[in-house]
Design a protein around this motif. Structure first.
Motif, mmCIF file in Angstrom:
data_model
loop_
_atom_site.group_PDB
_atom_site.id
_atom_site.type_symbol
_atom_site.label_atom_id
_atom_site.label_comp_id
_atom_site.label_asym_id
_atom_site.label_seq_id
_atom_site.Cartn_x
_atom_site.Cartn_y
_atom_site.Cartn_z
ATOM 1 N N VAL A 289 -23.509 -36.498 -39.869
ATOM 2 C CA VAL A 289 -22.628 -35.383 -39.484
ATOM 3 C C VAL A 289 -23.383 -34.060 -39.564
ATOM 4 C CG1 VAL A 289 -20.538 -34.094 -40.061
ATOM 5 C CG2 VAL A 289 -20.552 -36.596 -40.234
ATOM 6 N N GLY A 290 -24.091 -33.842 -40.681
ATOM 7 C CA GLY A 290 -24.846 -32.604 -40.848
ATOM 8 C C GLY A 290 -25.969 -32.470 -39.846
ATOM 9 N N LEU A 291 -26.665 -33.576 -39.561
ATOM 10 C CA LEU A 291 -27.778 -33.514 -38.616
ATOM 11 C C LEU A 291 -27.280 -33.201 -37.210
ATOM 12 C CD1 LEU A 291 -30.770 -33.806 -38.053
ATOM 13 C CD2 LEU A 291 -30.416 -36.260 -37.714
ATOM 14 N N VAL A 292 -26.165 -33.814 -36.808
ATOM 15 C CA VAL A 292 -25.604 -33.525 -35.479
ATOM 16 C C VAL A 292 -25.226 -32.049 -35.368
ATOM 17 C CG1 VAL A 292 -23.618 -33.939 -33.978
ATOM 18 C CG2 VAL A 292 -24.814 -35.866 -35.024
ATOM 19 N N LEU A 293 -24.639 -31.502 -36.419
ATOM 20 C CA LEU A 293 -24.268 -30.083 -36.395
ATOM 21 C C LEU A 293 -25.506 -29.195 -36.332
ATOM 22 C CD1 LEU A 293 -21.364 -30.081 -39.007
ATOM 23 C CD2 LEU A 293 -21.175 -29.751 -36.534
ATOM 24 N N ALA A 294 -26.541 -29.544 -37.106
ATOM 25 C CA ALA A 294 -27.775 -28.753 -37.097
ATOM 26 C C ALA A 294 -28.430 -28.790 -35.722
ATOM 27 C CB ALA A 294 -28.738 -29.273 -38.157
ATOM 28 N N LEU A 295 -28.490 -29.979 -35.124
ATOM 29 C CA LEU A 295 -29.072 -30.092 -33.790
ATOM 30 C C LEU A 295 -28.199 -29.386 -32.760
ATOM 31 C CD1 LEU A 295 -30.326 -33.797 -33.821
ATOM 32 C CD2 LEU A 295 -31.657 -31.701 -34.158
ATOM 33 N N GLY A 296 -26.885 -29.348 -33.007
ATOM 34 C CA GLY A 296 -25.991 -28.611 -32.122
ATOM 35 C C GLY A 296 -26.318 -27.126 -32.116
ATOM 36 N N VAL A 297 -26.645 -26.577 -33.293
ATOM 37 C CA VAL A 297 -27.047 -25.173 -33.384
ATOM 38 C C VAL A 297 -28.328 -24.953 -32.585
ATOM 39 C CG1 VAL A 297 -27.845 -23.343 -34.929
ATOM 40 C CG2 VAL A 297 -25.943 -24.818 -35.621
ATOM 41 N N VAL A 298 -29.288 -25.864 -32.738
ATOM 42 C CA VAL A 298 -30.561 -25.751 -32.016
ATOM 43 C C VAL A 298 -30.328 -25.768 -30.507
ATOM 44 C CG1 VAL A 298 -32.755 -26.899 -31.516
ATOM 45 C CG2 VAL A 298 -31.935 -26.756 -33.872
ATOM 46 N N VAL A 299 -29.524 -26.717 -30.040
ATOM 47 C CA VAL A 299 -29.245 -26.820 -28.600
ATOM 48 C C VAL A 299 -28.532 -25.567 -28.101
ATOM 49 C CG1 VAL A 299 -27.916 -28.075 -26.860
ATOM 50 C CG2 VAL A 299 -29.203 -29.336 -28.590
ATOM 51 N N ALA A 300 -27.564 -25.076 -28.871
ATOM 52 C CA ALA A 300 -26.835 -23.870 -28.461
ATOM 53 C C ALA A 300 -27.772 -22.676 -28.342
ATOM 54 C CB ALA A 300 -25.723 -23.577 -29.465
ATOM 55 N N VAL A 301 -28.715 -22.559 -29.275
ATOM 56 C CA VAL A 301 -29.689 -21.467 -29.213
ATOM 57 C C VAL A 301 -30.549 -21.590 -27.968
ATOM 58 C CG1 VAL A 301 -31.801 -20.599 -30.289
ATOM 59 C CG2 VAL A 301 -29.773 -20.991 -31.684
ATOM 60 N N PRO B 151 -29.999 -13.224 -23.336
ATOM 61 C CA PRO B 151 -29.884 -12.277 -22.215
ATOM 62 C C PRO B 151 -29.778 -10.846 -22.720
ATOM 63 C CG PRO B 151 -28.483 -14.172 -21.838
ATOM 64 C CD PRO B 151 -29.015 -14.310 -23.233
ATOM 65 N N SER B 152 -30.518 -9.949 -22.088
ATOM 66 C CA SER B 152 -30.568 -8.568 -22.532
ATOM 67 C C SER B 152 -29.315 -7.805 -22.135
ATOM 68 C CB SER B 152 -31.797 -7.873 -21.927
ATOM 69 O OG SER B 152 -31.762 -6.484 -22.156
ATOM 70 N N THR B 153 -28.993 -6.798 -22.939
ATOM 71 C CA THR B 153 -27.864 -5.924 -22.601
ATOM 72 C C THR B 153 -28.117 -5.188 -21.296
ATOM 73 O OG1 THR B 153 -28.846 -4.180 -23.957
ATOM 74 C CG2 THR B 153 -27.197 -5.582 -24.988
ATOM 75 N N GLU B 154 -29.365 -5.039 -20.888
ATOM 76 C CA GLU B 154 -29.673 -4.384 -19.622
ATOM 77 C C GLU B 154 -29.272 -5.265 -18.439
ATOM 78 O OE1 GLU B 154 -33.495 -1.748 -21.113
ATOM 79 O OE2 GLU B 154 -33.669 -2.998 -19.343
ATOM 80 N N ASP B 155 -28.990 -6.544 -18.701
ATOM 81 C CA ASP B 155 -28.538 -7.419 -17.648
ATOM 82 C C ASP B 155 -27.032 -7.319 -17.448
ATOM 83 O OD1 ASP B 155 -30.819 -9.969 -18.766
ATOM 84 O OD2 ASP B 155 -31.115 -8.413 -17.283
ATOM 85 N N GLY B 156 -26.402 -6.399 -18.198
ATOM 86 C CA GLY B 156 -24.963 -6.260 -18.079
ATOM 87 C C GLY B 156 -24.205 -7.195 -18.994
ATOM 88 N N ILE B 157 -24.909 -7.833 -19.907
ATOM 89 C CA ILE B 157 -24.279 -8.779 -20.815
ATOM 90 C C ILE B 157 -24.441 -8.251 -22.238
ATOM 91 C CG2 ILE B 157 -24.306 -11.135 -21.727
ATOM 92 C CD1 ILE B 157 -25.525 -12.015 -19.080
ATOM 93 N N VAL B 158 -23.363 -8.097 -22.948
ATOM 94 C CA VAL B 158 -23.443 -7.710 -24.351
ATOM 95 C C VAL B 158 -23.556 -8.996 -25.159
ATOM 96 C CG1 VAL B 158 -22.327 -6.545 -26.257
ATOM 97 C CG2 VAL B 158 -22.070 -5.661 -23.954
ATOM 98 N N GLU B 159 -24.775 -9.340 -25.533
ATOM 99 C CA GLU B 159 -24.963 -10.607 -26.224
ATOM 100 C C GLU B 159 -24.341 -10.571 -27.593
ATOM 101 O OE1 GLU B 159 -25.414 -13.595 -25.881
ATOM 102 O OE2 GLU B 159 -25.789 -13.467 -23.767
ATOM 103 N N GLY B 160 -24.115 -11.749 -28.115
ATOM 104 C CA GLY B 160 -23.317 -11.887 -29.313
ATOM 105 C C GLY B 160 -21.857 -12.086 -28.908
ATOM 106 N N THR B 161 -21.597 -12.080 -27.582
ATOM 107 C CA THR B 161 -20.232 -12.287 -27.116
ATOM 108 C C THR B 161 -20.013 -13.721 -26.649
ATOM 109 O OG1 THR B 161 -20.774 -11.639 -24.851
ATOM 110 C CG2 THR B 161 -20.103 -9.906 -26.361
ATOM 111 N N GLU B 162 -21.074 -14.369 -26.181
ATOM 112 C CA GLU B 162 -20.920 -15.732 -25.687
ATOM 113 C C GLU B 162 -22.277 -16.401 -25.707
ATOM 114 O OE1 GLU B 162 -20.023 -15.960 -21.521
ATOM 115 O OE2 GLU B 162 -20.815 -13.974 -21.168
ATOM 116 N N ALA B 163 -22.321 -17.708 -25.609
ATOM 117 C CA ALA B 163 -23.582 -18.431 -25.587
ATOM 118 C C ALA B 163 -23.521 -19.536 -24.548
ATOM 119 C CB ALA B 163 -23.881 -19.005 -26.959
#
Length: 433
Positions: free
Chosen positions: A358-370, A421-433
């Motif tokens: 369970v923990g490994l799947v969650l950790a790898l999920g973080v890696v994939v999301a990044v 993605p940079s904020t100069e691209d019109g995206i305020v990151e930290g809002t979605e992934a």
């Protein structure tokens, strides 16, 4: 700006926002506090990153959500084992990483370029202090391993220092080439050599491969060859000093560092004679083969024994794991009898042992999301360096216990945030992934 170009000059008025400065302060605090491994450094670096998140007020994204679930699972496993306190380091580690990502992702492109330069500069200082420690026998900043003095700098763990330097090294290769950035890249490559970390060498090659793919082979070679060739000269000159039983050769070490710096700065002027540098390095390595035999092999009896013990623990509780902090690894090692190790020296396996599948799947999920979020930000040279830095740390994590040190987690978070993605691209990151 395309990925094959070099990061350009910044506007004169660029400045880092306060939250980003606090993340940098957390990074610096962890550097000087033994990587943040012990409680004071862990609290200080975590507090600084925490305050940065509060001030930045980022909107949660998938990375933060998965990191939060991972931390929650660690807490649940600690509760089930009757020791919630043992889960706090793991929960804090997830928070520090996710916090650094969220804060850095809000910076615009020019702020990110400045931040990358700062990270490279701090890494270069770590490298320089490591070199000084080996030459002048500073015990608290070196580690004696198999008769060799290995640089560990203020982090006091050679492999962690090497991981930070390797991530910073690939970042340095996409910065605008100046006298200062060239010297920093050279110091970082030299510093990796002084740690004698095999895992860092492998991870650095993986990072360079990423740069070749996204920045182009010729541009990567042109950027990497000078600091690497210069580092060969500096490290070769240091080899007679690295054996703990030998007297330090101060003049040879200093002369080698200066000569290496000159090679790094003016390699292009050597023309076809530049090929003599790696030939010289190979010849020197052969000459010192008896001293370096333990570092030029993939054999590691301790790690092999710990891996076997870890697999036995996994077989007993594959789904839930032993619980955070409960991975006690005992194994037999020839005439040395029963050995004990706390860490597997493989963070993926360590998570599987302590937090189960369970923990490994969650950790790898973080890696994939990044990685997915970073992929959306592709297209700039800094992005290529950031992706290479993340890959360096992901690869190195398969050989050492790096996620237990906040300094590595903060660097990983910074690299990941730099690639969003940079904020100069019109995206305020930290809002979605």
């Amino acid at each position: 700006m395309v990925a094959g170009e070099v990061v350009g000059a910044r506007r004169e008025t660029v400045a880092l926002p306060v939250p980003v400065l606090l993340v940098v302060a957390g990074f610096a605090a962890a550097v000087v506090a033994q990587g943040g491994y012990y409680l004071p450094g862990r609290v200080m670096s975590g507090l600084l990153v925490g305050v940065a998140v509060v001030l930045a007020r980022p909107r949660p994204n998938v990375v933060a959500a998965l990191g939060g679930v991972f931390a929650l699972w660690a807490g649940v496993r600690g509760l089930l084992e009757g020791d919630v306190v043992s889960a706090l380091p793991t929960m804090a580690a997830a928070g520090v990483f996710a916090g650094a990502v969220l804060v850095v992702a809000q910076a615009d492109r020019e702020q990110r370029e400045l931040l990358a330069t700062v990270v490279v500069g701090v890494g270069a200082l770590v490298a320089l202090t490591g070199w000084v420690a080996v030459v002048f026998r500073i015990q608290s900043w070196t580690t004696v391993s198999e008769g060799l003095l290995r640089a560990s700098s203020t982090l006091t763990y050679p492999n962690a220092a090497a991981a930070v330097m390797a991530a910073a090294a690939v970042l340095s290769l996409v910065l605008k080439r100046t006298l200062l950035t060239s010297l920093m890249a050279f110091l970082l490559c030299t510093g990796i050599g002084t740690t004698m970390s095999r895992a860092a060498a492998i991870a650095l090659m993986a990072g360079l491969l990423v740069l070749c793919v996204f920045s182009g082979f010729k541009k990567t070679v042109a950027a990497a060859a000078p600091p690497l060739f210069g580092a060969v000269v500096a490290v070769v000159a240091l080899l007679p000093t690295m054996r703990a039983a030998d007297e330090p050769r101060y003049l040879a070490a200093v002369a080698g560092l200066v000569a290496g710096a000159l090679v790094a700065l003016w390699l292009h002027k050597l023309g076809r004679y530049a090929v003599l540098v790696p030939v010289f390095g190979a010849a020197a390595l052969i000459g010192f083969a008896d001293r370096l035999s333990s570092r030029v092999t993939f054999s590691s009896p301790d790690r092999s024994g710990a891996t076997g013990a870890a697999l036995e623990l996994i077989a007993r509780s594959p789904l839930l794991g032993t619980g955070p902090g409960n991975a006690s690894l005992f194994f037999e090692q020839g005439n040395q009898g029963t050995r004990f190790m706390r860490y597997v020296h493989n963070e993926y396996l360590q998570v599987l042992v302590e937090l189960g599948a369970v923990g490994l799947v969650l950790a790898l999920g973080v890696v994939v999301a990044v990685l997915v979020a970073m992929w959306r930000g592709r297209g700039t040279p800094l992005w290529a360096g950031a992706m290479a830095g993340v890959v360096v740390l992901l690869v190195h994590s398969g050989f050492d216990f790096l996620w237990h040190l906040p300094v590595v987690l903060i660097v990983a978070g910074i690299c990941a945030g730099l690639g969003f993605p940079s904020t100069e691209d019109g995206i305020v990151e930290g809002t979605e992934a």
